[in-house]
Design an enzyme around this catalytic site. Sequence first.
Site, PDB file in Angstrom:
ATOM      1  N   GLU A  99       0.825  -1.220   0.000  1.00  0.00           N
ATOM      2  CA  GLU A  99       0.000   0.000   0.000  1.00  0.00           C
ATOM      3  C   GLU A  99       0.860   1.271   0.000  1.00  0.00           C
ATOM      4  O   GLU A  99       0.383   2.347   0.356  1.00  0.00           O
ATOM      5  CB  GLU A  99      -0.953   0.005   1.207  1.00  0.00           C
ATOM      6  CG  GLU A  99      -1.827  -1.220   1.364  1.00  0.00           C
ATOM      7  CD  GLU A  99      -2.779  -1.482   0.188  1.00  0.00           C
ATOM      8  OE1 GLU A  99      -2.812  -0.672  -0.767  1.00  0.00           O
ATOM      9  OE2 GLU A  99      -3.475  -2.500   0.234  1.00  0.00           O
TER      10      GLU A  99
ATOM     11  N   HIS B 188      -2.706   2.332   8.372  1.00  0.00           N
ATOM     12  CA  HIS B 188      -3.790   1.541   7.767  1.00  0.00           C
ATOM     13  C   HIS B 188      -4.013   0.300   8.616  1.00  0.00           C
ATOM     14  O   HIS B 188      -3.053  -0.325   9.064  1.00  0.00           O
ATOM     15  CB  HIS B 188      -3.417   1.155   6.337  1.00  0.00           C
ATOM     16  CG  HIS B 188      -4.304   0.109   5.745  1.00  0.00           C
ATOM     17  ND1 HIS B 188      -5.665   0.269   5.625  1.00  0.00           N
ATOM     18  CD2 HIS B 188      -4.032  -1.126   5.236  1.00  0.00           C
ATOM     19  CE1 HIS B 188      -6.183  -0.809   5.065  1.00  0.00           C
ATOM     20  NE2 HIS B 188      -5.222  -1.676   4.827  1.00  0.00           N
TER      21      HIS B 188
ATOM     22  N   HIS C  42      -7.186  -3.015   9.841  1.00  0.00           N
ATOM     23  CA  HIS C  42      -8.376  -3.796   9.489  1.00  0.00           C
ATOM     24  C   HIS C  42      -9.264  -4.004  10.723  1.00  0.00           C
ATOM     25  O   HIS C  42      -9.520  -5.156  11.107  1.00  0.00           O
ATOM     26  CB  HIS C  42      -7.962  -5.176   8.950  1.00  0.00           C
ATOM     27  CG  HIS C  42      -7.130  -5.159   7.709  1.00  0.00           C
ATOM     28  ND1 HIS C  42      -6.499  -6.284   7.222  1.00  0.00           N
ATOM     29  CD2 HIS C  42      -6.854  -4.165   6.816  1.00  0.00           C
ATOM     30  CE1 HIS C  42      -5.853  -5.991   6.096  1.00  0.00           C
ATOM     31  NE2 HIS C  42      -6.031  -4.703   5.833  1.00  0.00           N
TER      32      HIS C  42
ATOM     33  N   GLU D 146     -18.332  10.737  22.160  1.00  0.00           N
ATOM     34  CA  GLU D 146     -16.935  11.061  21.846  1.00  0.00           C
ATOM     35  C   GLU D 146     -16.701  11.287  20.355  1.00  0.00           C
ATOM     36  O   GLU D 146     -15.764  11.983  19.959  1.00  0.00           O
ATOM     37  CB  GLU D 146     -16.008   9.909  22.265  1.00  0.00           C
ATOM     38  CG  GLU D 146     -15.844   9.744  23.754  1.00  0.00           C
ATOM     39  CD  GLU D 146     -15.262  10.983  24.389  1.00  0.00           C
ATOM     40  OE1 GLU D 146     -16.021  11.673  25.101  1.00  0.00           O
ATOM     41  OE2 GLU D 146     -14.085  11.263  24.156  1.00  0.00           O
TER      42      GLU D 146
ATOM     43  N   HIS E 209     -12.773  -3.604   3.748  1.00  0.00           N
ATOM     44  CA  HIS E 209     -11.331  -3.851   3.868  1.00  0.00           C
ATOM     45  C   HIS E 209     -10.755  -3.279   5.163  1.00  0.00           C
ATOM     46  O   HIS E 209     -10.120  -4.001   5.929  1.00  0.00           O
ATOM     47  CB  HIS E 209     -10.605  -3.264   2.648  1.00  0.00           C
ATOM     48  CG  HIS E 209      -9.121  -3.467   2.663  1.00  0.00           C
ATOM     49  ND1 HIS E 209      -8.400  -3.844   1.561  1.00  0.00           N
ATOM     50  CD2 HIS E 209      -8.201  -3.325   3.669  1.00  0.00           C
ATOM     51  CE1 HIS E 209      -7.124  -3.962   1.881  1.00  0.00           C
ATOM     52  NE2 HIS E 209      -6.977  -3.642   3.158  1.00  0.00           N
TER      53      HIS E 209
HETATM   54  P1  13P Z   1       1.120  -5.441   3.168  1.00  0.00           P
HETATM   55  O1  13P Z   1       1.526  -6.726   3.848  1.00  0.00           O
HETATM   56  O2  13P Z   1       1.655  -5.331   1.777  1.00  0.00           O
HETATM   57  O3  13P Z   1       1.423  -4.243   4.014  1.00  0.00           O
HETATM   58  O4  13P Z   1      -0.453  -5.491   2.973  1.00  0.00           O
HETATM   59  C1  13P Z   1      -1.321  -5.592   4.057  1.00  0.00           C
HETATM   60  C2  13P Z   1      -2.606  -4.883   3.824  1.00  0.00           C
HETATM   61  O5  13P Z   1      -3.239  -4.482   4.765  1.00  0.00           O
HETATM   62  C3  13P Z   1      -3.071  -4.675   2.426  1.00  0.00           C
HETATM   63  O6  13P Z   1      -4.092  -3.722   2.395  1.00  0.00           O
HETATM   64 ZN    ZN Z   2      -5.245  -3.683   4.228  1.00  0.00          ZN
END
Ligand code: 13P
Ligand code: ZN
Length: 274
Positions: free
Chosen positions: A120, A143, A145, A173, A214
């Site tokens: 990313e 980033h 998940h 909040e 995602h």
């Molecule tokens: P990477 O292992 O390349 O960082 O990818 C993980 C991810 O969250 C892809 O969106």
């Molecule tokens: Zn990801």
Amino acid sequence: MFKNKKEILNAPFVQDMCRATANMYRQGWDERNGGNISYMLDEKDVAEYLDVTKVIREIPTGFDAKALAGKYFIVTGTGKYFKNVEIDPENNLGIVRISADGSKAELLWGYSDGGKFTSEFPAHMMSHIQRLAVDPNHRIVMHSHPTYTIAMNAVCPIDEKDFTHKLWQSNTEAIVVFPDGVGVLPCMVCGTNEIGEATAEKMKNFRLVVWSNHGIYGTGKDMDEAFGLIETVEKTAQIYMLALGHTLNVIPDETLKALADRFSVHPLDGVLSV
Ligand code: 13P
Ligand code: ZN
């Protein structure tokens, strides 16, 4: 000549990366290699630990990163597990400098098994460019998940004002921590320049951008700000999902407006009806 360099593993920016990835893993947000972080560094801070004239290898950026030429970043490696970063920072992290023409990342430390930065990287670098244009103190793109945030994408329309409103309505909040709201992208193919460009476009207006089905991006001047934004969205998404189907009370728009006034924040326009 560079004998007096300090030990890189003790550098605050390496420690910040280790702590953040470990915390994110323990929150349950970053399974396997899920998630990535990039942190823009000052040359003078890097130079306390590394000989910045010594490039280990060059890695193509895959896009035009000229706007960041000469800038330094510490970045998580692709395929690397957040749970392992603190155990072996030199393999799971890398420090790179963007080349003068923006086509390469010059590796100065890390990715010791021959690896490279996150897939990313385009989304991270393009987001840094946009956030720096809005806020010169910006440093971090994170980033992740987080579970309940992604679950919300399954039950909510892909509409950032509606998504922001649902979050604000669920937890007092929320409007205080992210009055600027949450940008939302539809489900797209990750790891591409296209999702990078779409994310950066949202970053003109948002510190937080959801990638539907995602995960999420959070940004900020330091690790606490980026982490705190994602943490507050995820906590609020958890409340929303736990109550879904049983909801009797949400925070009325009048109260949301009063909260914004009380904490002197300007709520994203077009969300509240008062
Ligand atoms: P990477 O292992 O390349 O960082 O990818 C993980 C991810 O969250 C892809 O969106
Ligand atoms: Zn990801």
